[in-house]
Design a protein around this motif. Structure first.
Motif, PDB file in Angstrom:
ATOM      1  N   MET A  64      14.366  62.507 -14.684  1.00 33.75           N
ATOM      2  CA  MET A  64      15.048  61.801 -13.597  1.00 33.75           C
ATOM      3  C   MET A  64      14.020  61.394 -12.545  1.00 33.75           C
ATOM      4  SD  MET A  64      17.965  63.176 -11.009  1.00 33.75           S
ATOM      5  CE  MET A  64      18.732  64.065 -12.354  1.00 33.75           C
ATOM      6  N   LYS A  65      14.050  60.176 -12.138  1.00 30.09           N
ATOM      7  CA  LYS A  65      13.088  59.709 -11.147  1.00 30.09           C
ATOM      8  C   LYS A  65      13.561  60.103  -9.764  1.00 30.09           C
ATOM      9  CE  LYS A  65      11.349  55.822 -13.860  1.00 30.09           C
ATOM     10  NZ  LYS A  65      10.043  56.444 -14.070  1.00 30.09           N
ATOM     11  N   LYS A  66      12.678  60.820  -9.057  1.00 29.58           N
ATOM     12  CA  LYS A  66      13.065  61.371  -7.759  1.00 29.58           C
ATOM     13  C   LYS A  66      13.387  60.281  -6.748  1.00 29.58           C
ATOM     14  CE  LYS A  66       8.308  61.708  -6.122  1.00 29.58           C
ATOM     15  NZ  LYS A  66       7.791  60.915  -7.243  1.00 29.58           N
ATOM     16  N   ASN A  67      12.703  59.143  -6.814  1.00 32.28           N
ATOM     17  CA  ASN A  67      12.949  58.084  -5.834  1.00 32.28           C
ATOM     18  C   ASN A  67      14.365  57.533  -5.964  1.00 32.28           C
ATOM     19  OD1 ASN A  67      10.371  58.280  -4.777  1.00 32.28           O
ATOM     20  ND2 ASN A  67       9.519  56.698  -6.116  1.00 32.28           N
ATOM     21  N   ARG A  68      14.845  57.400  -7.202  1.00 35.25           N
ATOM     22  CA  ARG A  68      16.211  56.899  -7.393  1.00 35.25           C
ATOM     23  C   ARG A  68      17.228  57.929  -6.910  1.00 35.25           C
ATOM     24  NH1 ARG A  68      18.746  52.821 -11.640  1.00 35.25           N
ATOM     25  NH2 ARG A  68      20.898  52.989 -10.942  1.00 35.25           N
ATOM     26  N   VAL A  69      16.932  59.206  -7.117  1.00 37.67           N
ATOM     27  CA  VAL A  69      17.832  60.260  -6.649  1.00 37.67           C
ATOM     28  C   VAL A  69      17.951  60.213  -5.131  1.00 37.67           C
ATOM     29  CG1 VAL A  69      18.114  62.752  -6.403  1.00 37.67           C
ATOM     30  CG2 VAL A  69      17.460  61.785  -8.611  1.00 37.67           C
ATOM     31  N   LEU A  70      16.813  60.126  -4.449  1.00 47.54           N
ATOM     32  CA  LEU A  70      16.837  60.066  -2.992  1.00 47.54           C
ATOM     33  C   LEU A  70      17.559  58.814  -2.514  1.00 47.54           C
ATOM     34  CD1 LEU A  70      13.261  61.288  -1.976  1.00 47.54           C
ATOM     35  CD2 LEU A  70      15.424  62.456  -1.604  1.00 47.54           C
ATOM     36  N   PHE A  71      17.328  57.699  -3.179  1.00 50.01           N
ATOM     37  CA  PHE A  71      17.981  56.461  -2.788  1.00 50.01           C
ATOM     38  C   PHE A  71      19.482  56.552  -3.015  1.00 50.01           C
ATOM     39  CE2 PHE A  71      19.002  51.854  -3.561  1.00 50.01           C
ATOM     40  CZ  PHE A  71      18.811  51.463  -2.241  1.00 50.01           C
ATOM     41  N   ALA A  72      19.880  57.214  -4.104  1.00 46.77           N
ATOM     42  CA  ALA A  72      21.303  57.373  -4.387  1.00 46.77           C
ATOM     43  C   ALA A  72      21.977  58.254  -3.341  1.00 46.77           C
ATOM     44  CB  ALA A  72      21.491  57.971  -5.777  1.00 46.77           C
ATOM     45  N   SER A  73      21.291  59.329  -2.939  1.00 51.05           N
ATOM     46  CA  SER A  73      21.868  60.209  -1.917  1.00 51.05           C
ATOM     47  C   SER A  73      21.961  59.493  -0.579  1.00 51.05           C
ATOM     48  CB  SER A  73      21.025  61.480  -1.774  1.00 51.05           C
ATOM     49  OG  SER A  73      19.771  61.215  -1.176  1.00 51.05           O
ATOM     50  N   LEU A  74      20.975  58.662  -0.282  1.00 50.94           N
ATOM     51  CA  LEU A  74      20.963  57.940   0.991  1.00 50.94           C
ATOM     52  C   LEU A  74      21.956  56.784   0.995  1.00 50.94           C
ATOM     53  CD1 LEU A  74      19.806  57.275   3.774  1.00 50.94           C
ATOM     54  CD2 LEU A  74      17.967  56.012   2.632  1.00 50.94           C
ATOM     55  N   ALA A  75      21.966  55.993  -0.075  1.00 52.38           N
ATOM     56  CA  ALA A  75      22.805  54.789  -0.105  1.00 52.38           C
ATOM     57  C   ALA A  75      24.273  55.130   0.068  1.00 52.38           C
ATOM     58  CB  ALA A  75      22.589  54.038  -1.416  1.00 52.38           C
ATOM     59  N   GLY A  76      24.737  56.106  -0.692  1.00 52.47           N
ATOM     60  CA  GLY A  76      26.133  56.494  -0.563  1.00 52.47           C
ATOM     61  C   GLY A  76      26.447  57.057   0.796  1.00 52.47           C
ATOM     62  N   SER A  77      25.524  57.857   1.326  1.00 54.06           N
ATOM     63  CA  SER A  77      25.717  58.456   2.643  1.00 54.06           C
ATOM     64  C   SER A  77      25.797  57.388   3.729  1.00 54.06           C
ATOM     65  CB  SER A  77      24.565  59.426   2.940  1.00 54.06           C
ATOM     66  OG  SER A  77      24.733  60.054   4.182  1.00 54.06           O
ATOM     67  N   VAL A  78      24.939  56.385   3.644  1.00 54.89           N
ATOM     68  CA  VAL A  78      24.957  55.292   4.625  1.00 54.89           C
ATOM     69  C   VAL A  78      26.314  54.601   4.631  1.00 54.89           C
ATOM     70  CG1 VAL A  78      24.043  52.996   5.160  1.00 54.89           C
ATOM     71  CG2 VAL A  78      22.476  54.840   4.590  1.00 54.89           C
ATOM     72  N   ILE A  79      26.810  54.297   3.454  1.00 47.71           N
ATOM     73  CA  ILE A  79      28.062  53.551   3.358  1.00 47.71           C
ATOM     74  C   ILE A  79      29.251  54.391   3.813  1.00 47.71           C
ATOM     75  CG2 ILE A  79      29.616  52.394   1.744  1.00 47.71           C
ATOM     76  CD1 ILE A  79      27.043  51.665   0.140  1.00 47.71           C
ATOM     77  N   GLU A  80      29.244  55.679   3.430  1.00 45.74           N
ATOM     78  CA  GLU A  80      30.329  56.561   3.866  1.00 45.74           C
ATOM     79  C   GLU A  80      30.374  56.648   5.391  1.00 45.74           C
ATOM     80  OE1 GLU A  80      32.620  58.407   2.247  1.00 45.74           O
ATOM     81  OE2 GLU A  80      31.964  58.653   0.168  1.00 45.74           O
ATOM     82  N   TRP A  81      29.217  56.822   6.020  1.00 43.84           N
ATOM     83  CA  TRP A  81      29.186  56.942   7.481  1.00 43.84           C
ATOM     84  C   TRP A  81      29.414  55.597   8.161  1.00 43.84           C
ATOM     85  CZ3 TRP A  81      29.799  61.303   9.905  1.00 43.84           C
ATOM     86  CH2 TRP A  81      29.451  62.497   9.266  1.00 43.84           C
ATOM     87  N   TYR A  82      29.002  54.522   7.521  1.00 43.32           N
ATOM     88  CA  TYR A  82      29.313  53.181   8.035  1.00 43.32           C
ATOM     89  C   TYR A  82      30.821  53.028   8.174  1.00 43.32           C
ATOM     90  CZ  TYR A  82      30.213  48.121   7.682  1.00 43.32           C
ATOM     91  OH  TYR A  82      30.690  46.845   7.873  1.00 43.32           O
ATOM     92  N   ASP A  83      31.538  53.390   7.115  1.00 47.06           N
ATOM     93  CA  ASP A  83      32.995  53.285   7.136  1.00 47.06           C
ATOM     94  C   ASP A  83      33.609  54.229   8.169  1.00 47.06           C
ATOM     95  OD1 ASP A  83      33.228  51.334   5.187  1.00 47.06           O
ATOM     96  OD2 ASP A  83      33.231  52.769   3.553  1.00 47.06           O
ATOM     97  N   PHE A  84      33.120  55.470   8.215  1.00 44.89           N
ATOM     98  CA  PHE A  84      33.715  56.465   9.102  1.00 44.89           C
ATOM     99  C   PHE A  84      33.505  56.090  10.566  1.00 44.89           C
ATOM    100  CE2 PHE A  84      34.169  60.716  11.047  1.00 44.89           C
ATOM    101  CZ  PHE A  84      35.350  61.116  10.447  1.00 44.89           C
ATOM    102  N   TYR A  85      32.312  55.618  10.900  1.00 41.04           N
ATOM    103  CA  TYR A  85      32.036  55.278  12.295  1.00 41.04           C
ATOM    104  C   TYR A  85      32.557  53.907  12.690  1.00 41.04           C
ATOM    105  CZ  TYR A  85      29.417  59.455  13.380  1.00 41.04           C
ATOM    106  OH  TYR A  85      29.070  60.762  13.627  1.00 41.04           O
ATOM    107  N   LEU A  86      32.839  53.047  11.708  1.00 38.84           N
ATOM    108  CA  LEU A  86      33.548  51.805  12.043  1.00 38.84           C
ATOM    109  C   LEU A  86      34.847  52.139  12.759  1.00 38.84           C
ATOM    110  CD1 LEU A  86      33.423  49.322   9.006  1.00 38.84           C
ATOM    111  CD2 LEU A  86      32.402  49.030  11.265  1.00 38.84           C
ATOM    112  N   TYR A  87      35.526  53.136  12.242  1.00 41.68           N
ATOM    113  CA  TYR A  87      36.798  53.541  12.839  1.00 41.68           C
ATOM    114  C   TYR A  87      36.578  54.044  14.259  1.00 41.68           C
ATOM    115  CZ  TYR A  87      41.553  55.351  13.071  1.00 41.68           C
ATOM    116  OH  TYR A  87      42.857  55.567  13.421  1.00 41.68           O
ATOM    117  N   GLY A  88      35.517  54.820  14.466  1.00 41.94           N
ATOM    118  CA  GLY A  88      35.244  55.333  15.807  1.00 41.94           C
ATOM    119  C   GLY A  88      34.991  54.217  16.804  1.00 41.94           C
TER     120      GLY A  88
END
Length: 448
Positions: free
Chosen positions: A1-25
């Motif tokens: 497993m390529k570590k860079n893709r893992v880190l990007f996957a953890s970050l990308a999803g997190s960014v979008i989840e918080w984007y949605d959550f804080y849009l509401y705020g």
């Protein structure tokens, strides 16, 4: 497993989840109190609107139990795919929701339901994103890896507030209230599809795979968590309370506080918040990097002490001028709180063994989040009674920070004493290939 893709996957999803959550705020302060909770008294409208904002936080412990169970039973990857769908679908539907003027009481009722679904999804996302990074980290770099998904908070909020700022600048106030505010929510659909594609291309974490191969998957993770690690759950709750209250204020309620009680414009408040979050993008990975050398506990305690000392000065100086408001906002949120937050994912996860780590980490963190999520209700009532009093607001923050500081002092340095197991072959498979991570792997191996 390529570590860079893992880190990007953890970050990308997190960014979008918080984007949605804080849009509401952001929309709560700027739109929802008017369009979905109309009342002759503006203060009542704001109170009701922030009650629904808090409902999203209240739902997060439920999400932590549901998705924590799944994450410890079927795996981190599959669980994180579901949290993305839940968050993205809820946000997209908010963008389509008719207002109170169009469908009456059904509008706020449906809005509350969608907010609850957001909270449930986020309750499972944060812990999973952290574990996706930390359980794939080579020895000696777990703090740095664990800080990467934490970047989702500032990046998501910057994206959310920027989208509102941009649309607000391109529309009249009437256009913004009529349809402009909907566009950031509708855009969530595009982001979710992208994140699902990224996460679909990664493998399960070595820590979970080892548990699965060895037959150590527990039947009911939440029961096992409270049977064997209830002290760690309480530690996480207490450690998060102090900075959590201040964080909710600095990242959400500040928009109401600055415009209603300090007299600043909406654009000024949004700009201050955006600059603070942009600063966090630099602070978080740097402090995550440093935590691998000096430990999470040292950074955590240092950050809590600074926030405690600056609690009252923040509220005194923020109202003096726009420039002082910007300076204090950047200092408290962009630097000090970001330093604390950079360590939390790694610090908290190191308190739990792999077979209940998703559940233990998520439940402790999200119970604290549920408590601090109702801060805006308290602060609105405080402001009505006392105005923007530095002593009242600052004293409130100091009380929470004092609780977390005491608990932090009696928590072990998890860089040295951790419940992470060494996974055979992980270091070899994920040998760092860039100068920053190469230097980090020179650290002493983390002992079990």
């Amino acid at each position: 497993m390529k570590k860079n893709r893992v880190l990007f996957a953890s970050l990308a999803g997190s960014v979008i989840e918080w984007y949605d959550f804080y849009l509401y705020g952001t929309a709560t302060a700027l739109v929802f109190s008017t369009l979905f909770f109309p009342n002759n008294d503006p203060t009542v409208s704001v109170l009701i609107a922030f009650a629904t904002f808090g409902a999203g936080y209240a739902a997060r412990p439920l999400g932590s139990i549901i998705f924590g169970h799944m994450g410890d039973k079927i795996g981190r990857k599959a669980t994180l795919m579901l949290t993305l769908i839940g968050m993205g679908g809820s946000s997209f539907l908010i963008g389509l929701l008719p207002t109170y003027a169009q469908i009456g009481i059904w509008a706020p009722a449906i809005l509350v339901i969608l907010r609850l679904l957001q909270g449930i999804a986020l309750g499972g996302e944060w812990g999973g994103a952290v574990l996706l990074a930390t359980e794939n980290a080579p020895k000696g770099v777990r703090g740095f890896y664990g800080s990467v998904p934490q970047l989702g908070v500032p990046l998501g909020l910057v994206a959310g507030t920027f989208s509102f700022t941009l649309i607000s600048s391109l529309t009249t106030n009437a256009q913004f209230l009529a349809w402009g505010w909907r566009l950031p929510f509708l855009f969530s659909a595009v982001l979710i599809v992208l994140a699902l594609w990224i996460r679909n291309g990664i493998e399960e974490t070595p820590a979970f795979q080892q548990q699965k191969d060895s037959g150590e998957i527990v039947k009911v993770p939440i029961l096992e968590t409270f049977r064997t690690n209830w002290r760690s759950v309480l530690q996480v709750i207490g450690l998060k309370l102090g900075d959590g209250f201040f964080n909710v204020f600095l990242m959400s309620y500040v928009l109401v506080f600055a415009t209603t009680y300090l007299g600043y414009t909406r654009d000024t408040a949004l700009l201050a918040l955006t600059i603070s979050c942009a600063t966090m993008i630099l602070t978080i990975p740097i402090m995550g990097y440093i935590s691998d050398y000096i430990g999470r506990k040292a950074i955590y305690i240092g950050g809590l002490v600074l926030m405690f000392l600056l609690s009252i000065p923040y509220f005194i100086m923020a109202g003096q001028s726009v420039s002082m408001f910007f300076i204090m906002q950047v200092a408290l949120l962009g630097v000090i709180w970001a330093a604390i937050f950079s360590t939390q994912g790694t610090f908290f996860s190191e308190l739990f063994p792999a077979n209940i780590r998703y559940t233990g980490l998520s439940v402790g963190y999200q119970i604290a989040a549920a408590i601090v999520g109702f801060g805006p209700l308290l602060w609105t009532a405080m402001a009505v009674s006392y105005g923007p009093s530095p002593w009242i607001f600052g004293g409130f923050m100091m009380a929470g920070l004092a609780i977390s500081l005491v608990i932090a002092l009696f928590t072990a340095d998890t860089r040295k004493v951790t419940q992470y197991e060494e996974i055979e072959g992980l270091e070899k498979e994920q040998k760092p290939s860039n100068p920053l991570v190469d230097s980090l792997t020179l650290n002493a191996s983390i002992k079990k």
